[in-house]
Design a protein around this motif. Structure first.
Motif, mmCIF file in Angstrom:
data_model
loop_
_atom_site.group_PDB
_atom_site.id
_atom_site.type_symbol
_atom_site.label_atom_id
_atom_site.label_comp_id
_atom_site.label_asym_id
_atom_site.label_seq_id
_atom_site.Cartn_x
_atom_site.Cartn_y
_atom_site.Cartn_z
ATOM 1 N N ASN A 181 70.200 -65.482 13.501
ATOM 2 C CA ASN A 181 69.365 -64.601 14.300
ATOM 3 C C ASN A 181 68.533 -65.445 15.269
ATOM 4 O O ASN A 181 67.852 -66.386 14.855
ATOM 5 N N PRO A 182 68.557 -65.153 16.571
ATOM 6 C CA PRO A 182 67.811 -65.969 17.535
ATOM 7 C C PRO A 182 66.295 -65.795 17.466
ATOM 8 O O PRO A 182 65.550 -66.589 18.055
ATOM 9 N N VAL A 183 65.802 -64.780 16.785
ATOM 10 C CA VAL A 183 64.358 -64.546 16.685
ATOM 11 C C VAL A 183 63.743 -65.589 15.754
ATOM 12 O O VAL A 183 64.204 -65.797 14.629
ATOM 13 N N ASP A 184 62.692 -66.272 16.229
ATOM 14 C CA ASP A 184 62.019 -67.309 15.441
ATOM 15 C C ASP A 184 60.608 -66.918 15.012
ATOM 16 O O ASP A 184 60.034 -67.558 14.129
ATOM 17 N N SER A 185 60.029 -65.900 15.649
ATOM 18 C CA SER A 185 58.652 -65.529 15.343
ATOM 19 C C SER A 185 58.453 -64.044 15.589
ATOM 20 O O SER A 185 59.064 -63.461 16.492
ATOM 21 N N LEU A 186 57.629 -63.437 14.751
ATOM 22 C CA LEU A 186 57.209 -62.053 14.946
ATOM 23 C C LEU A 186 55.698 -61.990 14.863
ATOM 24 O O LEU A 186 55.065 -62.830 14.217
ATOM 25 N N THR A 187 55.110 -60.994 15.497
ATOM 26 C CA THR A 187 53.686 -60.767 15.331
ATOM 27 C C THR A 187 53.460 -59.890 14.092
ATOM 28 O O THR A 187 54.384 -59.232 13.595
ATOM 29 N N VAL A 188 52.235 -59.864 13.628
ATOM 30 C CA VAL A 188 51.901 -59.000 12.499
ATOM 31 C C VAL A 188 52.214 -57.541 12.847
ATOM 32 O O VAL A 188 52.806 -56.802 12.041
ATOM 33 N N GLN A 190 54.394 -56.378 14.994
ATOM 34 C CA GLN A 190 55.835 -56.145 15.025
ATOM 35 C C GLN A 190 56.402 -55.964 13.618
ATOM 36 O O GLN A 190 57.247 -55.096 13.380
ATOM 37 N N ILE A 191 55.927 -56.773 12.686
ATOM 38 C CA ILE A 191 56.392 -56.639 11.294
ATOM 39 C C ILE A 191 56.017 -55.272 10.745
ATOM 40 O O ILE A 191 56.834 -54.585 10.117
ATOM 41 N N THR A 196 57.528 -49.604 9.335
ATOM 42 C CA THR A 196 57.187 -48.181 9.439
ATOM 43 C C THR A 196 58.238 -47.412 10.240
ATOM 44 O O THR A 196 58.146 -46.187 10.357
ATOM 45 N N GLY A 197 59.220 -48.109 10.796
ATOM 46 C CA GLY A 197 60.309 -47.452 11.506
ATOM 47 C C GLY A 197 60.089 -47.277 12.993
ATOM 48 O O GLY A 197 60.922 -46.669 13.671
ATOM 49 N N LYS A 198 59.006 -47.841 13.543
ATOM 50 C CA LYS A 198 58.768 -47.726 14.987
ATOM 51 C C LYS A 198 59.665 -48.672 15.767
ATOM 52 O O LYS A 198 60.084 -48.365 16.886
ATOM 53 N N ILE A 199 59.929 -49.838 15.212
ATOM 54 C CA ILE A 199 60.871 -50.789 15.814
ATOM 55 C C ILE A 199 62.138 -50.753 14.979
ATOM 56 O O ILE A 199 62.102 -51.008 13.776
ATOM 57 N N VAL A 200 63.257 -50.449 15.627
ATOM 58 C CA VAL A 200 64.505 -50.257 14.885
ATOM 59 C C VAL A 200 65.620 -51.198 15.328
ATOM 60 O O VAL A 200 66.674 -51.251 14.684
ATOM 61 N N SER A 201 65.398 -51.931 16.409
ATOM 62 C CA SER A 201 66.433 -52.829 16.936
ATOM 63 C C SER A 201 65.848 -54.216 17.168
ATOM 64 O O SER A 201 64.699 -54.362 17.607
ATOM 65 N N TRP A 202 66.667 -55.243 16.884
ATOM 66 C CA TRP A 202 66.217 -56.612 17.139
ATOM 67 C C TRP A 202 65.987 -56.852 18.635
ATOM 68 O O TRP A 202 65.196 -57.727 19.010
ATOM 69 N N GLU A 203 66.629 -56.080 19.472
ATOM 70 C CA GLU A 203 66.448 -56.229 20.913
ATOM 71 C C GLU A 203 65.002 -55.952 21.321
ATOM 72 O O GLU A 203 64.495 -56.524 22.297
ATOM 73 N N GLN A 204 64.289 -55.134 20.546
ATOM 74 C CA GLN A 204 62.895 -54.800 20.858
ATOM 75 C C GLN A 204 61.937 -55.961 20.595
ATOM 76 O O GLN A 204 60.792 -55.941 21.055
#
Length: 345
Positions: A181-188, A190-191, A196-204
């Motif tokens: 997975n190219p994602v290396d970091s998320l914000t609190v 975003q997690i 909670t289902g607001k973000i459903v795709s890694w593209e977001q």
């Protein structure tokens, strides 16, 4: 009562609220790497303040003995704290190394707290090389574990038991993804929005256009408690489908690292566990808010999900309190570091 509740939940197919790992198999079923004495190991404990008591012959047996706990505490706890308990036993007890897996046999977080609160023993402990079974009527003196959840704290309150919680080391509650997975970091945030289902795709969140498969742990496990209380902070997590509940800590790592899951999966665990107790399974650990969970960032608190593991005992137990005071002192903290944990200082 707990057995009845678990049976009902299984019948209703609501696995999220089932208890964690089976207490009859214990934490060793969730560890697939050897936990052995390190080369250059040192004994820091001075004197013999904490030791096992006398052995007595088991009635009806010519070979099996029952061992008294003496001044060394009877322990139970979380899977992630097994190596810590082994190190403490090495510091104080003259046990053969081949006996360590039997002597330190934890039943996992929810069962350990229940035993401490209810005054129950840990019946999983044996010392095989000496045909010795430790006294299985002696109640747990000390739990080494993650912080208890609300249900466990309520159980103690209802039982009229006051527990003392003493932090003994630092660790990171981490989020892990497949190493492709190219994602290396998320914000609190975003997690939180993933769960909670607001973000459903890694593209977001800067990844590729794959749906996010968000794995959870069973209610009552140490990692699920941290997720609910420290990360989500009252936000309601999406109910996970049954095949997205990781029943054990090993499962949590393997499901995220599985090649077939590819770029979709995310899960959570503890840094010490994924670095030390489970074989490499194709995962990588994310930074949070751009901060990596390094020892320095844990000790200074800059990593957002820094946690402690606790020594927990019943208030008024002077003997166990003395042991915990040693553990948080200079000698004990050197032992903590030698076991691979991040000491408090």
């Amino acid at each position: 009562m707990k057995k009845l509740i678990c049976m009902l939940l299984v019948m209703l197919s609501v696995p999220v609220f089932a208890l964690a790992e089976n207490p009859d198999t214990g934490s060793w079923s969730q560890i697939n790497r050897a936990v052995s004495r390190k080369e250059g190991w040192q004994r820091f404990a001075a004197g013999d303040a904490f030791h096992l008591g006398e052995n007595r012959q088991l009635e009806g047996s010519d070979s099996l003995c029952i061992g008294d706990w003496g001044t060394f505490p009877s322990m139970d706890g979380s899977t992630v704290c097994v190596p810590l308990a082994m190190e403490l036993a090495r510091q104080w007890l003259n046990l053969p190394e081949e006996d360590m897996n039997g002597f330190v046999n934890f039943s996992t977080t929810p069962y350990a707290y229940d035993r401490l609160i209810q005054g129950k023993p840990n019946p999983l402990v044996t010392v095989k090389s000496q045909n010795l079974m430790m006294d299985d009527t002696h109640p747990i003196d000390l739990v080494l574990a993650t912080y208890p959840n609300m249900d466990e704290r309520k159980e103690a309150e209802d039982a009229g038991v006051e527990l003392v919680y003493v932090p003994v080391c630092c660790d990171a509650f981490i989020f892990m993804v497949n190493d492709r997975n190219p994602v290396d970091s998320l914000t609190v945030r975003q997690i939180q929005e993933i769960y909670t289902g607001k973000i459903v795709s890694w593209e977001q969140v800067g990844g590729k256009a794959y749906r996010i498969d968000a794995y959870q742990r069973p209610h009552g496990s140490g990692s699920q408690t941290a997720m609910e209380e420290m990360v989500m902070k009252g936000l309601i997590m999406n109910a996970a489908a049954e095949n997205y509940i990781s029943n054990g800590m090993t499962d949590a790592v393997e499901q995220v690292g599985n090649y077939d899951n590819g770029l979709k999966a995310i899960g959570y665990s503890y840094l010490y566990y994924v670095n030390t107790l489970v074989s490499d399974s194709g995962i990588k650990v994310l930074s949070v808010n751009g901060t990596a969970p390094t020892p320095e960032n844990l000790q200074n608190g800059s990593y957002p999900f820094t946690v402690n593991y606790y020594a927990v005992y019943r208030k008024g137990d002077a003997q166990t309190e003395a042991f915990v005071n040693w553990l948080t002192g200079d000698e004990g903290q050197r032992a903590v570091a030698q076991a691979g944990y991040v000491p408090l200082r």
